[in-house]
Write a protein that holds these residues in place. Structure first.
Motif, PDB file in Angstrom:
ATOM      1  N   THR A 132     -30.383   7.371   8.677  1.00 44.81           N
ATOM      2  CA  THR A 132     -29.893   6.440   7.647  1.00 44.81           C
ATOM      3  C   THR A 132     -29.192   5.291   8.353  1.00 44.81           C
ATOM      4  OG1 THR A 132     -29.557   8.344   6.226  1.00 44.81           O
ATOM      5  CG2 THR A 132     -28.585   6.278   5.482  1.00 44.81           C
ATOM      6  N   PRO A 133     -29.968   4.274   8.796  1.00 48.45           N
ATOM      7  CA  PRO A 133     -29.352   3.202   9.580  1.00 48.45           C
ATOM      8  C   PRO A 133     -28.512   2.233   8.755  1.00 48.45           C
ATOM      9  CG  PRO A 133     -31.683   2.760   9.249  1.00 48.45           C
ATOM     10  CD  PRO A 133     -31.411   4.089   8.636  1.00 48.45           C
ATOM     11  N   GLN A 134     -28.668   2.299   7.438  1.00 46.68           N
ATOM     12  CA  GLN A 134     -27.949   1.313   6.625  1.00 46.68           C
ATOM     13  C   GLN A 134     -27.527   1.932   5.300  1.00 46.68           C
ATOM     14  OE1 GLN A 134     -30.006  -2.545   6.353  1.00 46.68           O
ATOM     15  NE2 GLN A 134     -29.321  -2.677   4.238  1.00 46.68           N
ATOM     16  N   LYS A 135     -26.311   1.592   4.878  1.00 47.50           N
ATOM     17  CA  LYS A 135     -25.823   2.046   3.574  1.00 47.50           C
ATOM     18  C   LYS A 135     -25.201   0.855   2.863  1.00 47.50           C
ATOM     19  CE  LYS A 135     -24.740   6.797   4.843  1.00 47.50           C
ATOM     20  NZ  LYS A 135     -23.687   7.810   5.019  1.00 47.50           N
ATOM     21  N   GLY A 136     -25.092   0.981   1.567  1.00 49.37           N
ATOM     22  CA  GLY A 136     -24.457  -0.112   0.841  1.00 49.37           C
ATOM     23  C   GLY A 136     -24.594   0.089  -0.646  1.00 49.37           C
ATOM     24  N   GLU A 137     -24.528  -1.011  -1.371  1.00 46.04           N
ATOM     25  CA  GLU A 137     -24.681  -0.952  -2.828  1.00 46.04           C
ATOM     26  C   GLU A 137     -25.910  -1.750  -3.220  1.00 46.04           C
ATOM     27  OE1 GLU A 137     -20.128  -0.414  -4.527  1.00 46.04           O
ATOM     28  OE2 GLU A 137     -21.050  -2.389  -4.564  1.00 46.04           O
ATOM     29  N   PHE A 138     -26.547  -1.314  -4.281  1.00 47.64           N
ATOM     30  CA  PHE A 138     -27.707  -2.027  -4.790  1.00 47.64           C
ATOM     31  C   PHE A 138     -27.846  -1.761  -6.271  1.00 47.64           C
ATOM     32  CE2 PHE A 138     -31.551   0.878  -5.353  1.00 47.64           C
ATOM     33  CZ  PHE A 138     -30.819   2.037  -5.455  1.00 47.64           C
ATOM     34  N   THR A 155     -33.411   2.902 -11.858  1.00 46.27           N
ATOM     35  CA  THR A 155     -33.377   4.071 -12.733  1.00 46.27           C
ATOM     36  C   THR A 155     -32.032   4.166 -13.446  1.00 46.27           C
ATOM     37  OG1 THR A 155     -34.883   5.262 -11.271  1.00 46.27           O
ATOM     38  CG2 THR A 155     -33.607   6.584 -12.827  1.00 46.27           C
ATOM     39  N   CYS A 156     -30.971   4.027 -12.676  1.00 46.45           N
ATOM     40  CA  CYS A 156     -29.622   4.109 -13.246  1.00 46.45           C
ATOM     41  C   CYS A 156     -29.260   2.836 -13.998  1.00 46.45           C
ATOM     42  CB  CYS A 156     -28.586   4.340 -12.139  1.00 46.45           C
ATOM     43  SG  CYS A 156     -28.869   5.797 -11.138  1.00 46.45           S
ATOM     44  N   GLU A 157     -29.981   1.733 -13.673  1.00 42.24           N
ATOM     45  CA  GLU A 157     -29.744   0.424 -14.307  1.00 42.24           C
ATOM     46  C   GLU A 157     -28.310  -0.053 -14.118  1.00 42.24           C
ATOM     47  OE1 GLU A 157     -31.091   0.564 -18.351  1.00 42.24           O
ATOM     48  OE2 GLU A 157     -33.183   0.438 -17.768  1.00 42.24           O
ATOM     49  N   THR A 158     -27.765   0.252 -12.947  1.00 42.68           N
ATOM     50  CA  THR A 158     -26.440  -0.249 -12.633  1.00 42.68           C
ATOM     51  C   THR A 158     -26.285  -0.271 -11.117  1.00 42.68           C
ATOM     52  OG1 THR A 158     -24.064   0.020 -13.056  1.00 42.68           O
ATOM     53  CG2 THR A 158     -25.337   2.037 -12.729  1.00 42.68           C
ATOM     54  N   THR A 159     -25.164  -0.770 -10.656  1.00 43.11           N
ATOM     55  CA  THR A 159     -24.936  -0.823  -9.210  1.00 43.11           C
ATOM     56  C   THR A 159     -24.572   0.566  -8.713  1.00 43.11           C
ATOM     57  OG1 THR A 159     -24.158  -3.092  -9.444  1.00 43.11           O
ATOM     58  CG2 THR A 159     -23.570  -1.957  -7.417  1.00 43.11           C
ATOM     59  N   ARG A 160     -25.283   0.979  -7.665  1.00 41.61           N
ATOM     60  CA  ARG A 160     -25.046   2.305  -7.083  1.00 41.61           C
ATOM     61  C   ARG A 160     -25.027   2.195  -5.572  1.00 41.61           C
ATOM     62  NH1 ARG A 160     -23.258   5.336 -11.205  1.00 41.61           N
ATOM     63  NH2 ARG A 160     -24.864   6.056 -12.660  1.00 41.61           N
ATOM     64  N   TYR A 191     -37.571   3.918   3.241  1.00 36.77           N
ATOM     65  CA  TYR A 191     -37.394   3.891   1.794  1.00 36.77           C
ATOM     66  C   TYR A 191     -35.910   3.848   1.493  1.00 36.77           C
ATOM     67  CZ  TYR A 191     -36.500   8.926   2.209  1.00 36.77           C
ATOM     68  OH  TYR A 191     -35.979  10.157   2.554  1.00 36.77           O
ATOM     69  N   VAL A 192     -35.609   3.378   0.293  1.00 38.73           N
ATOM     70  CA  VAL A 192     -34.214   3.291  -0.140  1.00 38.73           C
ATOM     71  C   VAL A 192     -33.976   4.433  -1.121  1.00 38.73           C
ATOM     72  CG1 VAL A 192     -32.589   1.921  -1.514  1.00 38.73           C
ATOM     73  CG2 VAL A 192     -34.024   0.810   0.197  1.00 38.73           C
ATOM     74  N   GLU A 193     -32.931   5.179  -0.898  1.00 38.09           N
ATOM     75  CA  GLU A 193     -32.623   6.312  -1.788  1.00 38.09           C
ATOM     76  C   GLU A 193     -31.311   6.045  -2.510  1.00 38.09           C
ATOM     77  OE1 GLU A 193     -33.074  10.851  -0.877  1.00 38.09           O
ATOM     78  OE2 GLU A 193     -31.004  10.285  -0.494  1.00 38.09           O
ATOM     79  N   CYS A 194     -31.333   6.185  -3.816  1.00 34.55           N
ATOM     80  CA  CYS A 194     -30.103   6.042  -4.608  1.00 34.55           C
ATOM     81  C   CYS A 194     -29.297   7.321  -4.411  1.00 34.55           C
ATOM     82  CB  CYS A 194     -30.447   5.837  -6.079  1.00 34.55           C
ATOM     83  SG  CYS A 194     -28.991   5.827  -7.158  1.00 34.55           S
ATOM     84  N   ILE A 195     -28.053   7.161  -4.039  1.00 35.06           N
ATOM     85  CA  ILE A 195     -27.203   8.317  -3.775  1.00 35.06           C
ATOM     86  C   ILE A 195     -26.966   9.116  -5.062  1.00 35.06           C
ATOM     87  CG2 ILE A 195     -24.943   9.061  -2.910  1.00 35.06           C
ATOM     88  CD1 ILE A 195     -26.736   7.787  -0.783  1.00 35.06           C
ATOM     89  N   SER A 196     -26.971   8.431  -6.193  1.00 37.72           N
ATOM     90  CA  SER A 196     -26.672   9.109  -7.463  1.00 37.72           C
ATOM     91  C   SER A 196     -27.870   9.865  -8.011  1.00 37.72           C
ATOM     92  CB  SER A 196     -26.199   8.092  -8.506  1.00 37.72           C
ATOM     93  OG  SER A 196     -24.985   7.531  -8.110  1.00 37.72           O
ATOM     94  N   CYS A 197     -28.959   9.139  -8.272  1.00 35.76           N
ATOM     95  CA  CYS A 197     -30.100   9.780  -8.933  1.00 35.76           C
ATOM     96  C   CYS A 197     -31.138  10.308  -7.927  1.00 35.76           C
ATOM     97  CB  CYS A 197     -30.777   8.826  -9.925  1.00 35.76           C
ATOM     98  SG  CYS A 197     -31.583   7.405  -9.156  1.00 35.76           S
TER      99      CYS A 197
END
Lengths: 218, 204
Positions: free
Chosen positions: B12-18, B22-27, B54-60
């Motif tokens: 996981t070379p990069q983390k952040g918010e996007f 699916t969640c339709e909000t910032t995660r 690939y980008v993985e949403c931490i929440s969903c």
């Protein structure tokens, strides 16, 4: 040199370097490296590594998600390396006698390699590192698997036994009995449980008529 | 179990918010990179080719292509708003020029409509300058319309038609050239003739 052969050569050299790592820490007599037994040890392990790489690249391997005990392959891999280290370190005294019967270790190791190669070829895409099932998994009961449920585990045990016979290091024997064998048996039980759950009737019938490792015993 | 060979190793070379679709909000997200490694005793030793990202949403835990990180809904909304307002302005200016006569009442109407739509003031001199530029460049309206057509809803399209209609009616006449221009605008927005007529009837 074709790329795949280059990879094998690099792998064998890397493996030799890995095996020799403890020599950086523990003192040893350089003449130990020139002993036929030591040369034979490096040669046998190199053959094991090279053949396993060739077999694995020819099989259509897939990365399956572990159903359980995802740690198992990593621990087994490290345990095998540690086993080789213990065996090599245990043999580094220059005055250890090497008897003729140590030669039996070579065919035993080769038998182990052969079993593993045949198992990989028979299972092909079904030969996975983790305890996992493919979505189209089938219960393989032909070829080598007609007589043994876990020929690759037996092959691994024979590889270790071959190394043990070659150099007869008591510490390595202890490590094999306390770590390698239990890991293999644990994997056998867990794989059997997973297969029994997926193929309840078919696997029970298969288990009744086919031994896991040793026909008639286990 | 294969002890020697290759396997994919995920880092996981990069983390952040996007903005998670699916969640339709910032995660929070993790950019996952899978690279094939040559392994001995399951130890990854030599990095080989990159298998993918690939980008993985931490929440969903849903996975997306890395291009999802470029999607900024707020910035997209702002850009769209700006394009929408620009299109309304251009539509009104073209309507002003449709009958060949630029009248003060038409410019005043255009100013009022634009201020109502955009919420910001615009000087008549700016509108006159716009008219001059359009006249000189003879820039086709179709281009501006096709830019917004894809993401304007029915209400938005009707607003564009109404803006042009108010400007057309500002001088008290609804001339043939203006009617043709309105039909052209409707067609450019993908509206049917009947729909355009319906908007004209309800607004007039």
């Amino acid at each position: 040199m074709p790329l795949d052969r280059l990879v094998i050569v690099i792998a064998v050299l890397l493996n030799a370097a890995l095996l020799s790592l403890p020599m950086l820490v523990f003192p040893f007599d350089v003449r130990f490296l020139q002993k036929p037994a030591t040369v034979g040890f490096y040669l046998m392990v190199s053959v094991f590594v090279a053949v396993e790489i060739i077999a694995s690249t020819k099989a259509h391997q897939s990365q399956e998600q572990a159903l359980c005990h995802a740690w198992l392959p990593y621990v087994t891999g490290m345990a095998l390396l540690v086993f080789f280290w213990i065996d090599l370190l245990g043999y580094r005294q220059i005055n250890v006698e090497w008897a003729w019967w140590h030669l039996i270790g070579a065919p035993v190791l080769l038998a182990g390699i052969g079993l593993r190669v045949l198992a990989i070829q028979t299972l092909n895409k079904h030969f996975v590192s983790h305890i996992a099932l493919r979505h189209d998994h089938r219960l393989i009961q032909h070829g080598l698997y007609r007589w043994l449920r876990h020929p690759s585990e037996l092959g691994l045990i024979l590889v270790c036994a071959g190394i043990l016979l070659w150099q007869s290091v008591p510490e390595a024997l202890c490590f094999m009995l306390l770590v390698i064998l239990p890991l293999s048996i644990f994997r056998i039980y867990r794989e059997d449980a997973v297969l029994a759950e997926r193929f309840p009737v078919q696997f029970e019938d298969y288990r009744q008529r086919t031994a896991a490792l040793l026909p008639g015993l286990f | 179990m294969i002890i020697f060979g290759t396997r994919g190793v995920t880092t996981t070379p990069q983390k952040g918010e996007f903005h998670c679709p699916t969640c339709e909000t910032t995660r929070n997200y993790g950019l996952k990179r899978v690279r094939r490694f040559f392994t001995l005793y399951f130890i990854p030793l030599i990095p080989l080719d990159k298998l993918g990202e690939y980008v993985e949403c931490i929440s969903c835990k849903d996975a997306y292509k890395p291009s999802v990180l470029d999607h900024d809904p707020a910035a997209n909304r702002e850009r769209f708003e700006a394009e929408y307002q620009t299109t309304i302005k251009k539509v009104m200016m073209h309507m002003l020029l449709a009958d060949g006569v630029v009248e003060d009442s038409e410019i005043e109407m255009a100013q009022q409509v634009f201020q109502k739509v955009s919420g910001r003031e615009i000087a008549q001199s700016a509108l006159r300058e716009e008219i001059y530029l359009i006249r000189e460049s003879q820039e086709p309206l179709a281009e501006s319309l096709s830019a917004v057509r894809g993401y304007l809803n029915e209400e938005g399209k009707e607003m564009v038609i109404k803006a042009a209609l108010y400007v057309a009616l500002a001088d008290g006449e609804f001339q043939e050239e203006e009617q043709r221009m309105l039909a052209e605008i409707g067609a450019g927005l993908g509206m049917t003739h009947a729909h355009v007529q319906g908007v004209i009837s309800s607004a007039a």
